[in-house]
Design a protein around this motif. Sequence first.
Motif, PDB file in Angstrom:
ATOM      1  N   GLU A 103       0.673  -1.223  -0.003  1.00  0.00           N
ATOM      2  CA  GLU A 103       0.170  -0.183   0.122  1.00  0.00           C
ATOM      3  C   GLU A 103       1.008   1.174   0.105  1.00  0.00           C
ATOM      4  O   GLU A 103       0.648   2.245  -0.681  1.00  0.00           O
ATOM      5  CB  GLU A 103      -0.899  -0.070   1.220  1.00  0.00           C
ATOM      6  N   ALA A 104       1.839   1.143   0.995  1.00  0.00           N
ATOM      7  CA  ALA A 104       2.805   2.347   0.882  1.00  0.00           C
ATOM      8  C   ALA A 104       3.500   2.649  -0.570  1.00  0.00           C
ATOM      9  O   ALA A 104       3.782   3.778  -0.925  1.00  0.00           O
ATOM     10  CB  ALA A 104       4.063   2.169   1.875  1.00  0.00           C
TER      11      ALA A 104
ATOM     12  N   ARG B 117       2.311   1.600  -3.432  1.00  0.00           N
ATOM     13  CA  ARG B 117       1.166   2.312  -4.227  1.00  0.00           C
ATOM     14  C   ARG B 117       1.186   3.693  -4.296  1.00  0.00           C
ATOM     15  O   ARG B 117       1.128   4.524  -5.331  1.00  0.00           O
ATOM     16  CB  ARG B 117       0.001   1.536  -4.140  1.00  0.00           C
ATOM     17  N   LYS B 118       0.863   4.271  -2.998  1.00  0.00           N
ATOM     18  CA  LYS B 118       0.924   5.656  -2.587  1.00  0.00           C
ATOM     19  C   LYS B 118       2.087   6.524  -3.170  1.00  0.00           C
ATOM     20  O   LYS B 118       1.893   7.627  -3.586  1.00  0.00           O
ATOM     21  CB  LYS B 118       0.603   5.884  -1.147  1.00  0.00           C
TER      22      LYS B 118
ATOM     23  N   GLU C 237       1.809   6.597  -6.790  1.00  0.00           N
ATOM     24  CA  GLU C 237       0.755   7.740  -7.242  1.00  0.00           C
ATOM     25  C   GLU C 237       1.185   9.186  -7.002  1.00  0.00           C
ATOM     26  O   GLU C 237       0.988   9.943  -7.612  1.00  0.00           O
ATOM     27  CB  GLU C 237      -0.533   7.384  -6.319  1.00  0.00           C
ATOM     28  N   HIS C 238       2.028   9.297  -5.732  1.00  0.00           N
ATOM     29  CA  HIS C 238       2.365  10.610  -5.317  1.00  0.00           C
ATOM     30  C   HIS C 238       3.413  11.069  -6.215  1.00  0.00           C
ATOM     31  O   HIS C 238       3.335  12.285  -6.728  1.00  0.00           O
ATOM     32  CB  HIS C 238       3.158  10.693  -4.049  1.00  0.00           C
TER      33      HIS C 238
END
Length: 203
Positions: free
Chosen positions: A188-189, A191-192, A195-196
Motif C-alpha cells: 500500500e505504501a 502504491r501511494k 501515485e504521489h
Amino acid sequence: CFLLAVMAYDHYVAICSPLLYSTNMSLRICILLVGICDLHGYVNAWTFTGCLLSLSFCGPNKINHFFCDYSPLLKLSSSHDFTSEIIPAISSSSIIVVTVFIIVLSYVYILFSILKIHSTQQSHQGFSTCTSHLTAVTLFYGTIAFIYVMPKSSYSTEQNKVVSVFYTVVIPMLNPLIYSLRNKEVKEAMRKLVEHIGGTKVV
C-alpha cells in the motif's frame, strides 16, 4: 545456498503440514538446521583454502578484483594446476545441485498442496508466500553458478567482477525489498508513493 534450502523446507512444512509446524520446526530442529548450514559452509571454505595453500605465489601481488576471491587469486599463482581448478568447481557444483534438489522437491510438494486447495484466497496466499523466496533463489543461484561452476577460461575477470558485485552487494540490498513486498502495508505504501510521484510529475 543451504540457508535458502532450509527456507524452502520451512515453506514446505508451513504449507503442506501446518498443524505439525511447531513440531517439525521446533527451536531444537531450527538450531540443528542452522548448525548443518554452518558446518557445510566451513567445509566448502576449507576446500577452497586448502587448494590455495597448495599453490605457490611469487611474482605480481596485485589482485585484479574488488575483494580476495578465488579466481583472481588463482590467476596470480605461479604453480597453477588443473586440480586447484577442478576440486573447488566440484565442491561448489555439488552444493548447488544438492540445495537446488531440496528447493525443487519442496516446491513440487508445495505446488501439489496449493492445487488441492479449493479456496482461491488461500491458494493466492500460498503462491504469494513462495514468490519472494523463489525470486531470491533465482537471482542468487544464477550469479553464483556463473562465478563458481563455469570453467574459469570461459569468461573474463571483468565479467567476474561485475557478477561478484551483483551477488555480494545488489542481491543482499534487494532481499529486504523482495521479502517485504509480500506485506500488505508495504504494498500500500509503495502504491501511494508511485501515485504521489506520478501526481507530482503531472503538476
